[in-house]
Design an enzyme around this catalytic site. Structure first.
Site, PDB file in Angstrom:
ATOM      1  N   SER A  27       4.049  34.079-100.138  1.00 23.45           N
ATOM      2  CA  SER A  27       2.945  34.831-100.780  1.00 23.45           C
ATOM      3  C   SER A  27       3.290  35.964-100.083  1.00 23.45           C
ATOM      4  O   SER A  27       3.761  36.488 -99.480  1.00 23.45           O
ATOM      5  CB  SER A  27       1.582  34.704-100.152  1.00 23.45           C
ATOM      6  OG  SER A  27       2.272  34.840 -98.596  1.00 23.45           O
ATOM      7  N   ASP A  28       3.250  37.400-100.917  1.00 25.15           N
ATOM      8  CA  ASP A  28       2.967  38.494-100.198  1.00 25.15           C
ATOM      9  C   ASP A  28       2.232  38.581 -98.855  1.00 25.15           C
ATOM     10  O   ASP A  28       1.066  37.728 -98.847  1.00 25.15           O
ATOM     11  CB  ASP A  28       2.526  39.805-101.200  1.00 25.15           C
ATOM     12  CG  ASP A  28       2.694  41.251-101.279  1.00 25.15           C
ATOM     13  OD1 ASP A  28       3.900  41.189 -99.851  1.00 25.15           O
ATOM     14  OD2 ASP A  28       2.792  42.227-102.017  1.00 25.15           O
ATOM     15  N   CYS A  29       2.400  39.183 -98.432  1.00 32.96           N
ATOM     16  CA  CYS A  29       2.104  39.322 -96.925  1.00 32.96           C
ATOM     17  C   CYS A  29      -0.047  39.314 -97.213  1.00 32.96           C
ATOM     18  O   CYS A  29      -0.330  40.010 -97.639  1.00 32.96           O
ATOM     19  CB  CYS A  29       2.548  40.273 -95.832  1.00 32.96           C
ATOM     20  SG  CYS A  29       4.094  40.316 -95.390  1.00 32.96           S
TER      21      CYS A  29
END
Length: 776
Positions: A296-298
């Site tokens: 995932s993106d952060c």
């Protein structure tokens, strides 16, 4: 000033201090790095099957997972994965960045001790302007050398969340600078090339470092007019997803064999990308066959719960994302709520095991479970392999190749060191250093600013004119105007920086900020000699006023040219380098962006609603400078040496169809129903340099489908960089693959091959008709 310019004594002092700092930090040297796992000095490892390097990786992974408790497993689902001391496994930080050089943006990389810096190449949008696949791969190899060296020294990881291959759809996007531009073919080739350079031995199921293509998908808005990426729902047609937004990601996986794909913050058609099984499990892993992990993106999982309210409970968010295909969370969310999701019956232990299998497999392909690091491939790399003269020379060569000559009235450039002995160097970016490396950069080996570069050729008079790129006052104008009146030539270095375009910051205008235009105009009027405008920026700017001003002799776009940018700019200004870069994005006028919202992701023009379309493929209105544009100090001609003949397309021997699809429809064949193993058609061209100086030329080949319902839009299908000596000729071969290059995507997202006359456009001055016939 670069470190090589310091005295030997100073170098010795710096190195000694660096070593002292490194030792005092308690971190191991490259010769003594503690193994991540399976330390041969630990008697425990001899009995652990996951440490037996002679076993297949799959068997080792399953053995390790079978030894873990649930509590240990969930702490491995996040970027700052916890260690498992009872099994001799250390903690690991997955988040490192290497967009255009090893970066310290992520917590997995630290510049310290004998690793105070790394080679900083031009920003991606600049490197894309070279249209040079071999250069992109070479940069990747250098970056991975330095990354491995820093890993061996204990200051970096081996998983790098780069490159960014999103389509630069709207010129206002603050992160467009990180991307290879607006064209899917260009972005696809860049992504696959850079990934191959980074990962190295991918074809042997070994990885030098693990790359990651991000942000999947249709992610190209950060914060614009009150709308941010955390709440944005991208409404995208199946046609645009297949034809535009997903193309570079597919190439990353299938051609680059990338080890990871990152899902984005935004929703696509009402569903968060990190919780969409159709995008992740069915497409990335299923159709494209990703051999790696999905991250995932952060904080994306937390965002879809707390900001997008996609699920009622955090446990449901965990279950939805893992079952959709997510393997790793950048953030703590999965570590916090996965046990709860399992206890509530929303998730099974098998779901968690599959996610861990994907991440641990990548770690094993990296050699992290093979024991002593120094005994492994790349174990010899250390501090001497970072910021080497060869690496810095490649950064300089990349910067030289990336510069685009946009205008050159009456041969204003190149300047002459004998006739132009005094140069007025003016503008807020005229003495830029950190600005030159753009965002997601690390600490550069050293800098050469434009002022320093020009000073190597001529005496300089320097005035910034504006205190920064915002240029909110004219207090410095008088000194800048006076300088221009005293010099033999004036170079204005203007543009943008990260205060104007950046992550979480989109522009609202494509004009130069503040009073920059006024400064340019007033200095130009006062200039005693020729005036050259140098634009340092990632996104395009509307400089129509400069293009139409006869007193401005030349315009250069240099992007963010990296640590050696000043040398490269000066080399082009004085003709040591003949510019050969081409624009990877369309430069639009201001009135284009004033009537098109960033939130509209449609690519095609829609006259009924006054929508002009996006990119050179669909927008047909006026531009400042077009995609693929770039001048040279010499002249090139292109001619057909040998053209491909009439081609036949065969149906596969076994055709799947149902009542909703037909194999042959509207005189077009569905690609999935076609024998696409047909060899590529070869297009042979002659490229001749008819000028008086050597130069590099990029052959751009576009394709247009037959007239009719497919429309007449042309799209890039191939390109090749060729260096041609003055008065010489080079033969260039381009391969045209029928299914890949001549297919189109219909409104249902189905890729088809139209039969009939296709047009190949070689640049702007040469066309060739290619006939496709159906062979049943």
């Amino acid at each position: 000033m670069s470190r090589s310019n310091n005295s030997n004594n100073n170098n010795n002092i710096v190195i000694l201090l660096a070593l002292l700092i490194f030792v005092s930090s308690g971190m191991p040297t490259s010769e003594g790095r503690i193994p991540f796992a399976c330390d041969p000095r630990n008697g425990l490892t001899r009995s652990l099957r996951f440490c037996w390097a002679n076993l297949p990786i799959r068997a080792r992974v399953q053995d390790l997972i079978g030894r873990l408790t649930l509590q240990e497993k969930v702490r491995l689902l996040v970027n700052n994965a916890a260690g498992v001391p009872r099994l001799g496994i250390q903690g690991y930080e997955w988040w490192s960045e290497a967009l255009h050089g090893v970066s310290n943006v992520g917590p997995g990389t630290k510049f310290q001790g004998p690793f105070p810096a790394a080679t900083s190449f031009p920003q991606v949008i600049s490197t894309a302007a070279t249209f040079n696949e071999s250069l992109w791969e070479a940069i990747g190899r250098v970056v991975s050398d330095e990354a491995r060296a820093m890993y061996n020294g204990g200051t970096a990881g081996l998983t790098y969340w780069s490159p960014n291959v999103n389509i630069f759809r709207d010129p206002r996007w603050g992160r467009g600078q990180e991307t290879p531009g607006e064209d899917p073919t260009l972005a696809a080739k860049y992504g696959a090339s850079y990934v191959r350079g980074l990962q190295g031995m991918y074809n042997q199921n070994r990885l030098k470092v693990a790359a990651c293509c991000k942000h999947f998908t249709a992610y190209d808005l950060d914060k614009w007019n009150g709308i941010d990426r955390f709440h944005f729902n991208a409404l995208v047609s199946k046609q645009d997803l297949e034809e535009t937004y997903n193309v570079p990601f597919k190439a990353c996986v299938q051609e680059g064999r990338v080890a990871s794909v990152m899902c984005s913050y935004n929703q696509v058609n009402g569903k968060p990308t990190c919780a969409d099984p159709d995008l992740l499990r069915n497409t990335v892993r299923g159709q494209w066959n990703l051999n790696g992990y999905i991250v995932s993106d952060c904080d994306s999982v937390e965002v879809l719960f707390n900001s997008q309210h996609f699920t009622r409970t955090p446990e449901e968010a965990v279950a939805d994302t893992i079952k959709a295909g997510l393997d790793l969370d950048c953030g703590p969310f999965l570590a916090q709520y996965t046990e709860g999701a399992i206890s509530k019956g929303l998730l099974t232990g098998a779901d968690v095991n599959q996610a861990l299998a994907n991440t641990i497999t990548v770690q094993m392909r990296l050699g992290m479970f093979d024991g002593e690091p120094s005994a492994q491939p790349f174990g010899h790399l250390g501090p001497r392999d970072v910021c080497t003269p060869a690496h810095q020379e490649l950064a300089l060569e990349a910067a030289r190749q990336s510069i685009v000559l946009l205008q050159n009235r009456a041969g204003t450039l190149p300047l002459s060191p004998t006739r132009h002995r005094t140069i007025a160097v003016i503008g807020p970016n005229s003495d830029a250093t950190v600005t030159m490396i753009g965002n997601y950069a690390g600490i550069a080996c050293g800098y050469t600013s434009p002022l320093q570069g020009i000073s190597r050729y001529a005496k300089t008079i320097h005035q910034a004119g504006c205190t920064d790129v915002a240029c909110t006052t004219n207090q410095g104008f008088g000194a800048a105007i006076a300088a221009a009146g005293q010099a033999d030539a004036t170079v204005l270095v203007m543009g943008l920086d990260q205060s104007i375009e950046a992550e979480a910051k989109d522009r609202t205008s494509v004009l130069l900020p503040g009073l920059q235009q006024d400064l340019i105009t007033r200095v130009t009027k006062a200039s005693r000699g020729p005036t050259i405008l140098v634009l340092m920026c990632g996104g395009p700017v509307d400089v129509t006023f400069a293009k139409n001003d006869p007193r401005i002799g030349a315009i250069l776009w240099v992007g963010y040219p990296g640590q050696a940018g000043g040398t490269a700019i000066a080399d082009v200004l004085f003709g040591t380098t003949n510019p050969g870069g081409k624009l990877p994005v369309t430069w639009y006028p201001e009135d284009y962006v004033s009537k098109i919202p960033m939130t509209d992701l449609a690519m095609r023009a829609d006259p009924d609603r006054g929508y002009p379309g996006r990119s050179y493929r669909f927008y047909k209105g006026p531009v400042v400078f077009p995609f693929g544009f770039g001048l040279s100090y010499t002249r090139f001609t292109q001619s057909l040496a040998q053209a491909p003949a009439k081609a036949q397309v065969s149906l596969a021997s076994m055709i799947y169809s149902n009542k909703n699809t037909t194999t042959l429809s509207n005189n077009a064949i569905r690609v999935l129903h076609t024998n696409c193993d047909t060899p590529s058609l070869s297009l042979h061209l002659h490229v001749k340099n008819t000028g008086e100086v050597d130069g590099s030329h990029t052959v751009l080949v576009f394709s247009s489908p037959p007239e009719g319902k497919w429309g007449s839009e042309k799209r890039l299908v191939g390109f090749k960089k060729v260096h041609v000596l003055a008065g010489s000729q080079q033969r260039v071969r381009m391969n045209i693959h029928v299914c890949k290059h001549l297919s189109v995507v219909d409104e249902f997202g189905i890729r088809r091959i139209p039969m009939g006359e296709h047009t190949l456009h070689i640049g702007d001055d040469l066309k060739h008709q290619l006939s496709l016939e159906l062979a049943l």
